[in-house]
Every structure is written in structure tokens, then in C-alpha cells.
Scaffold this motif. Structure first.
Motif, mmCIF file in Angstrom:
data_model
loop_
_atom_site.group_PDB
_atom_site.id
_atom_site.type_symbol
_atom_site.label_atom_id
_atom_site.label_comp_id
_atom_site.label_asym_id
_atom_site.label_seq_id
_atom_site.Cartn_x
_atom_site.Cartn_y
_atom_site.Cartn_z
ATOM 1 N N GLU A 149 57.046 -1.490 71.025
ATOM 2 C CA GLU A 149 55.800 -2.252 71.110
ATOM 3 C C GLU A 149 54.988 -2.219 69.821
ATOM 4 N N ASN A 150 55.551 -1.597 68.753
ATOM 5 C CA ASN A 150 54.841 -1.482 67.473
ATOM 6 C C ASN A 150 53.434 -0.894 67.652
ATOM 7 N N ARG A 151 53.376 0.206 68.392
ATOM 8 C CA ARG A 151 52.103 0.884 68.624
ATOM 9 C C ARG A 151 52.106 2.241 67.940
ATOM 10 N N ARG A 152 50.972 2.605 67.401
ATOM 11 C CA ARG A 152 50.864 3.863 66.679
ATOM 12 C C ARG A 152 50.902 5.052 67.640
ATOM 13 N N LEU A 153 51.308 6.191 67.079
ATOM 14 C CA LEU A 153 51.417 7.431 67.847
ATOM 15 C C LEU A 153 50.462 8.478 67.290
ATOM 16 N N ARG A 154 49.874 9.243 68.181
ATOM 17 C CA ARG A 154 49.103 10.414 67.772
ATOM 18 C C ARG A 154 49.946 11.639 68.121
ATOM 19 N N ILE A 155 50.318 12.389 67.092
ATOM 20 C CA ILE A 155 51.216 13.518 67.329
ATOM 21 C C ILE A 155 50.588 14.817 66.836
ATOM 22 N N GLY A 156 50.889 15.886 67.554
ATOM 23 C CA GLY A 156 50.576 17.228 67.093
ATOM 24 C C GLY A 156 51.838 17.803 66.494
ATOM 25 N N TYR A 157 51.800 18.177 65.218
ATOM 26 C CA TYR A 157 53.018 18.558 64.511
ATOM 27 C C TYR A 157 52.857 19.938 63.888
ATOM 28 N N HIS A 158 53.894 20.757 64.044
ATOM 29 C CA HIS A 158 53.858 22.127 63.534
ATOM 30 C C HIS A 158 55.089 22.381 62.665
ATOM 31 N N PRO A 159 55.002 22.074 61.374
ATOM 32 C CA PRO A 159 56.152 22.310 60.483
ATOM 33 C C PRO A 159 56.441 23.803 60.345
ATOM 34 N N PHE A 160 57.680 24.119 60.005
ATOM 35 C CA PHE A 160 58.039 25.514 59.763
ATOM 36 C C PHE A 160 57.222 26.055 58.589
ATOM 37 N N GLY A 161 56.642 27.230 58.782
ATOM 38 C CA GLY A 161 55.938 27.904 57.701
ATOM 39 C C GLY A 161 54.565 27.352 57.375
ATOM 40 N N ARG A 162 54.054 26.405 58.187
ATOM 41 C CA ARG A 162 52.731 25.839 57.924
ATOM 42 C C ARG A 162 51.934 25.745 59.219
ATOM 43 N N GLU A 163 50.637 25.497 59.080
ATOM 44 C CA GLU A 163 49.772 25.383 60.232
ATOM 45 C C GLU A 163 50.019 24.065 60.964
ATOM 46 N N ALA A 164 49.785 24.076 62.266
ATOM 47 C CA ALA A 164 49.915 22.848 63.051
ATOM 48 C C ALA A 164 48.743 21.921 62.743
ATOM 49 N N SER A 165 48.989 20.619 62.868
ATOM 50 C CA SER A 165 47.934 19.640 62.627
ATOM 51 C C SER A 165 48.196 18.415 63.487
#
Length: 237
Positions: free
Chosen positions: A69-85
Motif C-alpha cells: 500500500e506504499n505506507r510508511r512504517l514506524r519501527i522500534g529498532y535495536h541494532p547490535f551494540g547500540r541503543e534502541a530507537s
């Protein structure tokens, strides 16, 4: 043809035609066929071992809906070795690679795609806001050049490597990259040439071949691999 297969009837004879330009259809067809075979082989459960894809069961469905549907996503992301955002992403496409699903998308006003591993997501919700996918964009062409991640700073390079023994046949049946082509052939060795941006993943694939592969050129790729191997050797001193 959604599955890349068409059954044609002519003069009371049936034939099956496949669409070689529909990789998703071919993948779906293979998946359905495999699932049917496994269902019919329940008595062999302890003798059939498959790899799990842990990142596919939670976020893939909403991501695919957002892509459709070409709609944006709001994601909570936690990369390895870094803080979640938390971030907002315009989802372009997904890719499954080495038992991990990746979402490729644009963040905010950035112009370069970034890859997000689904198993590093802590939240994912679809927004009402839409975005416009460039008409000329091709996920297949993008991956040929970039691979997983953001590598615009790595120059496109011609890499030549020599494989020995059984590794020759392994590379013939499972290429390291879509650009691979065999340029020299001998009795117990062969040379393969690639046109790509050498990334960490590509270097890892070469190192995984062990002593059965040697990079011939360019020199900066040889030097990078040598430095990596020298570092590895220090772990065993």
C-alpha cells in the motif's frame, strides 16, 4: 501466473509453462511443493531437518502490507551494540538472506536506502501516511550493486578469484554473487570474475571458502583479506 506457472490445454493435452521472469512466483511454487511433501512425510519428522527463520513470524505480515500500500512504517529498532530507537521508514522491499529477513527503506529525508533486520525490531506499526516509490526503482538491480546495507562509499570493482578442487563445482552451483562468471577453466581450478561493491558480507563469503579460494585482484581487496586473516591468526597464538 501468480505462482509463475500456467497450465495450458491444447487438443485435450495439458502442458505446464513457467514464467522465468517471476522469481517470487517460482519461490512460492517451491515453498508450496516443499510444504506438501513435508505434510505427506509426517512419519519422517525426526529425519527431516530444516533451518528456522526466526525473524519471519512477527513483523513480516505488516511490513508486506505497508509495501503493497506504499505506507510508511514506524519501527522500534535495536541494532547490535547500540541503543534502541524509534524511526519512520518508507519500506521499499524485503529480502531473505542467510536465515534472516531484511527490510530496505528510506528514513526521513535520507536519500540512501538502509537495511533493517527484522529480528532486531522491537515494534512495527503501519502509518496512514503514504510515500511514492520511484517508477524506475528495481530491488533486483539495487541488490546486484549494493548487497545488504548501505555501501555507496565503496567503489564498484572487478574482483577476480581462483577456486581449487571441489570449490570450483560449489561456486558453479551456488555463485557468490549474481555477477559471477567463469573466465578461466583448468583441470583442478577455475577463475571467476565479479562486478560488485565488495562488502563485509562478500569478504565473509570468500573467507568461508577457506584455503580453496584465492583472490587474484584487485590489490586493495587482497590487502583487506590479508589484514583480516592476520587478525584472526592472533586469536590463536
Amino acid at each position: 501466473m501468480e505462482l509463475g506457472v500456467e497450465i495450458v490445454c491444447s487438443h485435450n493435452l495439458y502442458s505446464v509453462c513457467t514464467d522465468n521472469h517471476n522469481p517470487i512466483g517460482a519461490w512460492l511454487w517451491q515453498t508450496i511443493s516443499l510444504r506438501r511433501m513435508l505434510t505427506e512425510s509426517k512419519t519422517l519428522n525426526d529425519r527431516i531437518v530444516v533451518e528456522e527463520v526466526p525473524s519471519s513470524d512477527r513483523w513480516l505480515q505488516p511490513i508486506l502490507t505497508a509495501i503493497r500500500e506504499n505506507r510508511r512504517l514506524r519501527i522500534g529498532y535495536h541494532p547490535f551494540g547500540r541503543e534502541a530507537s524509534e524511526t519512520v521508514v518508507s519500506p521499499y522491499f524485503v529480502q531473505m538472506s542467510d536465515r534472516r529477513w531484511y527490510l530496505f527503506g528510506l528514513r526521513g529525508t535520507e536519500t540512501a536506502l538502509k537495511a533493517y533486520a527484522l529480528d532486531r525490531m522491537e515494534a512495527c506499526s503501519m502509518m496512514e501516511e503514504t510515500f511514492a516509490l520511484p517508477e524506475e526503482f528495481s530491488a533486483t538491480e539495487y541488490l546486484k550493486e549494493h548487497g545488504i546495507g548501505r555501501y555507496e562509499n565503496i567503489p564498484e570493482t572487478e574482483v577476480v578469484l581462483r577456486a581449487y578442487g571441489r570449490q570450483v563445482d560449489l561456486l558453479r552451483t551456488l555463485p557468490l554473487h549474481t555477477s559471477q562468471h567463469e573466465t578461466k577453466t583448468a583441470e583442478d581450478k577455475a577463475e571467476f570474475t565479479y562486478i560488485l561493491r565488495p562488502t563485509t558480507r562478500f569478504f565473509g563469503d570468500i573467507l568461508a571458502c577457506g584455503k580453496y579460494v584465492k583472490v587474484l585482484s584487485p590489490e586493495w581487496v587482497r590487502r583487506h583479506l590479508k589484514e583480516t586473516l592476520e587478525k584472526i591468526v592472533t586469536y590463536y597464538k
